[in-house]
Design a protein around this motif. Structure first.
Motif, mmCIF file in Angstrom:
data_model
loop_
_atom_site.group_PDB
_atom_site.id
_atom_site.type_symbol
_atom_site.label_atom_id
_atom_site.label_comp_id
_atom_site.label_asym_id
_atom_site.label_seq_id
_atom_site.Cartn_x
_atom_site.Cartn_y
_atom_site.Cartn_z
ATOM 1 N N SER A 55 127.494 6.386 -2.259
ATOM 2 C CA SER A 55 127.174 7.608 -1.604
ATOM 3 C C SER A 55 126.438 8.490 -2.496
ATOM 4 C CB SER A 55 128.200 8.069 -0.995
ATOM 5 O OG SER A 55 129.245 8.615 -2.082
ATOM 6 N N PHE A 56 125.616 9.324 -1.959
ATOM 7 C CA PHE A 56 124.728 10.137 -3.054
ATOM 8 C C PHE A 56 124.694 11.510 -2.542
ATOM 9 C CE2 PHE A 56 123.071 5.948 -1.715
ATOM 10 C CZ PHE A 56 122.436 5.750 -2.821
ATOM 11 N N VAL A 57 124.950 12.384 -3.755
ATOM 12 C CA VAL A 57 124.836 13.835 -3.743
ATOM 13 C C VAL A 57 123.652 14.196 -4.671
ATOM 14 C CG1 VAL A 57 126.206 15.821 -3.629
ATOM 15 C CG2 VAL A 57 127.301 13.684 -3.857
ATOM 16 N N SER A 58 122.746 15.162 -4.119
ATOM 17 C CA SER A 58 121.710 15.411 -4.796
ATOM 18 C C SER A 58 121.413 16.933 -4.887
ATOM 19 C CB SER A 58 120.405 14.552 -4.765
ATOM 20 O OG SER A 58 119.860 14.956 -3.546
ATOM 21 N N ALA A 59 120.531 17.647 -5.751
ATOM 22 C CA ALA A 59 120.286 18.923 -5.566
ATOM 23 C C ALA A 59 118.727 18.787 -6.131
ATOM 24 C CB ALA A 59 121.029 19.733 -6.817
ATOM 25 N N GLY A 60 117.943 19.215 -5.147
ATOM 26 C CA GLY A 60 116.411 19.212 -5.332
ATOM 27 C C GLY A 60 115.843 17.924 -5.407
ATOM 28 N N LEU A 61 116.346 16.788 -5.082
ATOM 29 C CA LEU A 61 115.915 15.325 -5.353
ATOM 30 C C LEU A 61 116.170 14.600 -4.160
ATOM 31 C CD1 LEU A 61 117.087 14.269 -8.931
ATOM 32 C CD2 LEU A 61 114.652 14.896 -8.268
ATOM 33 N N ALA A 62 115.100 13.757 -3.430
ATOM 34 C CA ALA A 62 115.152 13.125 -2.198
ATOM 35 C C ALA A 62 115.510 11.950 -2.715
ATOM 36 C CB ALA A 62 113.778 13.075 -1.535
ATOM 37 N N THR A 63 116.545 11.061 -2.043
ATOM 38 C CA THR A 63 116.797 9.891 -2.304
ATOM 39 C C THR A 63 116.677 8.920 -1.220
ATOM 40 O OG1 THR A 63 119.119 10.190 -1.522
ATOM 41 C CG2 THR A 63 118.590 10.521 -3.907
ATOM 42 N N SER A 64 116.485 7.552 -1.294
ATOM 43 C CA SER A 64 116.447 6.759 -0.191
ATOM 44 C C SER A 64 117.508 5.791 -0.405
ATOM 45 C CB SER A 64 115.160 6.242 0.081
ATOM 46 O OG SER A 64 114.723 5.557 -1.195
ATOM 47 N N ARG A 65 118.118 5.151 0.749
ATOM 48 C CA ARG A 65 119.237 4.155 0.525
ATOM 49 C C ARG A 65 118.732 2.980 0.398
ATOM 50 N NH1 ARG A 65 125.012 4.829 1.162
ATOM 51 N NH2 ARG A 65 124.346 7.097 1.746
ATOM 52 N N PRO A 66 118.558 1.979 -0.233
ATOM 53 C CA PRO A 66 117.865 0.560 0.067
ATOM 54 C C PRO A 66 118.716 -0.064 1.030
ATOM 55 C CG PRO A 66 118.509 0.925 -2.241
ATOM 56 C CD PRO A 66 119.212 2.204 -1.587
ATOM 57 N N ARG A 67 118.271 -0.988 1.733
ATOM 58 C CA ARG A 67 118.942 -1.720 2.911
ATOM 59 C C ARG A 67 119.660 -2.738 2.016
ATOM 60 N NH1 ARG A 67 113.839 -0.981 5.039
ATOM 61 N NH2 ARG A 67 113.255 -3.292 4.459
ATOM 62 N N LYS A 68 120.520 -3.003 2.954
ATOM 63 C CA LYS A 68 121.609 -4.251 2.005
ATOM 64 C C LYS A 68 120.933 -5.541 1.731
ATOM 65 C CE LYS A 68 126.296 -3.928 3.882
ATOM 66 N NZ LYS A 68 126.402 -2.744 5.037
ATOM 67 N N SER A 69 119.898 -5.929 2.028
ATOM 68 C CA SER A 69 119.443 -7.175 1.700
ATOM 69 C C SER A 69 118.633 -6.878 0.407
ATOM 70 C CB SER A 69 118.373 -7.678 2.795
ATOM 71 O OG SER A 69 117.466 -6.587 2.963
ATOM 72 N N GLU A 70 118.254 -5.523 -0.048
ATOM 73 C CA GLU A 70 117.470 -5.169 -1.059
ATOM 74 C C GLU A 70 118.237 -5.124 -2.333
ATOM 75 O OE1 GLU A 70 114.115 -2.813 1.268
ATOM 76 O OE2 GLU A 70 115.920 -1.692 0.651
ATOM 77 N N THR A 71 117.867 -5.800 -3.386
ATOM 78 C CA THR A 71 119.039 -5.710 -4.668
ATOM 79 C C THR A 71 118.710 -4.694 -5.513
ATOM 80 O OG1 THR A 71 117.561 -7.437 -5.315
ATOM 81 C CG2 THR A 71 119.697 -7.989 -4.375
ATOM 82 N N GLY A 131 124.462 24.444 -10.688
ATOM 83 C CA GLY A 131 124.007 25.838 -10.685
ATOM 84 C C GLY A 131 123.903 26.249 -12.158
ATOM 85 N N LEU A 132 124.057 25.397 -13.182
ATOM 86 C CA LEU A 132 124.106 26.014 -14.389
ATOM 87 C C LEU A 132 122.509 26.539 -15.160
ATOM 88 C CD1 LEU A 132 126.134 23.590 -16.598
ATOM 89 C CD2 LEU A 132 126.721 26.048 -16.105
ATOM 90 N N ARG A 133 121.501 26.001 -14.350
ATOM 91 C CA ARG A 133 120.177 26.265 -14.791
ATOM 92 C C ARG A 133 119.224 26.604 -13.682
ATOM 93 N NH1 ARG A 133 122.909 26.595 -18.803
ATOM 94 N NH2 ARG A 133 122.752 25.610 -20.786
ATOM 95 N N PRO A 134 118.483 27.602 -13.625
ATOM 96 C CA PRO A 134 117.506 27.825 -12.430
ATOM 97 C C PRO A 134 116.756 26.550 -12.505
ATOM 98 C CG PRO A 134 117.310 29.647 -13.953
ATOM 99 C CD PRO A 134 118.292 28.533 -14.714
ATOM 100 N N GLY A 135 116.418 26.177 -11.258
ATOM 101 C CA GLY A 135 115.584 24.925 -11.077
ATOM 102 C C GLY A 135 116.188 23.551 -11.530
ATOM 103 N N LEU A 136 117.412 23.413 -12.123
ATOM 104 C CA LEU A 136 117.978 22.033 -12.503
ATOM 105 C C LEU A 136 117.938 21.240 -11.183
ATOM 106 C CD1 LEU A 136 121.071 21.713 -14.517
ATOM 107 C CD2 LEU A 136 120.916 20.439 -12.329
ATOM 108 N N LYS A 137 117.752 19.819 -11.196
ATOM 109 C CA LYS A 137 117.776 18.930 -10.395
ATOM 110 C C LYS A 137 118.726 17.936 -10.673
ATOM 111 C CE LYS A 137 112.904 19.456 -9.622
ATOM 112 N NZ LYS A 137 111.657 18.879 -10.607
ATOM 113 N N ALA A 138 119.503 17.499 -9.801
ATOM 114 C CA ALA A 138 120.462 16.571 -10.294
ATOM 115 C C ALA A 138 120.948 15.839 -9.038
ATOM 116 C CB ALA A 138 121.871 17.338 -10.519
#
Ligand code: AMP
Ligand code: MG
Length: 336
Positions: free
Chosen positions: A225-241, A320-327
């Motif tokens: 599972s993914f948690v992000s701040a300021g970054l888009a993520t896409s989950r690969p389908r099962k068949s994709e390695t 929250g440590l730095r303005p604009g930090l992406k994680a």
């Protein structure tokens, strides 16, 4: 427009840079100077080089205050601040625990052509689960409170024998930052420099794009599972390695990735990674992969290690440590 690429083996990994500009000779000279700086920093900061400033400090600071160079003192102060800001998750005194879990020593992936430095004394340890007594002994000498930094005399003193510093979670980022500063000072306005793909710094953008796009691959198959701040993520389908989970646009920014899989061992069906949680003395269980984007490669490196250590519970705190930090944090780990 000219493009040059250069690579150098240092810090048990491969540093690479690609530079764009009008004058190939000038780019090459700047690139070589930047890579030389990384070599110099390895000689200063590696605990595996007996002659390094850190090795000297580790050998003597329990007996007497040791005067260090202004740049090392500043880095240690920065590490101390980052320790406080991360509630102790980032801790450069972790070395005795790293050793206790068998993660001490440079990775064996060193190519045979690597220079035979005086650090040959440290061969790679084999990962293993320590006994309770070993763990307790190591924990007794870990903690930033056992390191005294005296800014007036620029000295470092350890509170007791056995304290040992390991800059492994910040050194590559620091080297990338120093090296890219050299590139900028030499007039480079478009380039990318990375150390072992774990920390990368972008100068400007490529000539034909607005950003450098850097992909992060999935650490492993499984229920993640993914948690992000300021970054888009896409989950690969099962068949994709091994599709990228995210592509991060960088422009005058640095990205650092920390992952248990960077170095790990398996014992009795459990996986143990090389990032240790200072609160438990055991390999961090919070996540599979943590990534942080910030202007400073030094901070990105330290904070990605802290985020991996804290896992989901620490995501908001780090973001929250730095303005604009992406994680980005990928959990669902099968580590211990
Ligand atoms: P990184 O790949 O940047 O996350 O750095 C991991 C390395 O830093 C490990 O191999 C250890 O040498 C060291 N380390 C492990 N745990 C920690 C921690 N909690 N804080 C600081 N350094 C650590
Ligand atoms: Mg790090």
């Amino acid at each position: 427009m000219q493009t040059i690429t250069l690579a150098r083996h240092a810090m048990a990994t491969r540093f690479e840079t690609v530079l764009h500009g009008a004058d190939a000779a000038a780019l090459r000279a700047a690139g070589e100077e930047a890579l030389d700086e990384i070599d110099r920093l390895e000689n200063q900061l590696s605990l595996y080089r007996p002659g390094s400033e850190i090795a000297r400090l580790n050998a003597r600071a329990a007996r007497e205050p040791v005067r260090v160079s202004p740049e090392l003192f500043a880095l240690l102060q920065q590490a101390q601040r980052l320790h406080a800001e991360t509630d102790g998750a980032f801790d450069i005194t972790i070395a005795p625990l790293v050793r206790c879990w068998g993660f001490m020593g440079e990775k064996r992936s060193n190519p045979p052509s690597a220079p035979e430095g005086p650090g040959a004394g440290w061969s790679e340890q084999k990962g293993r689960v320590p006994s309770d007594a070993e763990l307790a002994a190591a924990r007794a000498v870990v903690g930033m409170a056992r390191v005294q930094l005296d800014a007036q005399h620029r000295t470092v003193r350890f509170a007791r024998e056995g304290v040992m510093l390991d800059l492994g979670a910040i050194g590559k980022g620091y080297a990338v930052e120093r090296a890219t500063n050299i590139l900028r000072e030499a007039g480079v306005i478009s380039g990318l420099l990375h150390g072992g793909t774990s920390t990368v710094c972008a100068i400007g953008a490529p000539p034909d794009a607005d950003f450098w796009n850097v992909a992060i691959d999935l650490p492993k198959r499984g229920a993640l599972s993914f948690v992000s701040a300021g970054l888009a993520t896409s989950r690969p389908r099962k068949s994709e390695t091994s599709l990228p989970v995210t592509t991060i646009p960088l422009r005058d920014e640095s990205l650092s990735v920390s992952a248990a899989s960077g170095r790990q061992f398996r014992q009795d069906g459990k996986t143990y990674g090389h990032v240790i949680d200072p609160r438990t003395g055991r390999p961090a269980k919070g996540a599979q992969l943590a990534a942080v984007v910030l202007p400073s490669a030094t901070e990105a490196d330290a904070l990605s290690t802290a985020l991996l250590t804290l896992g989901r519970a620490g995501h908001e705190r780090i973001a929250g440590l730095r303005p604009g930090l992406k994680a980005l944090l990928i959990t669902g780990s099968e580590t211990e």
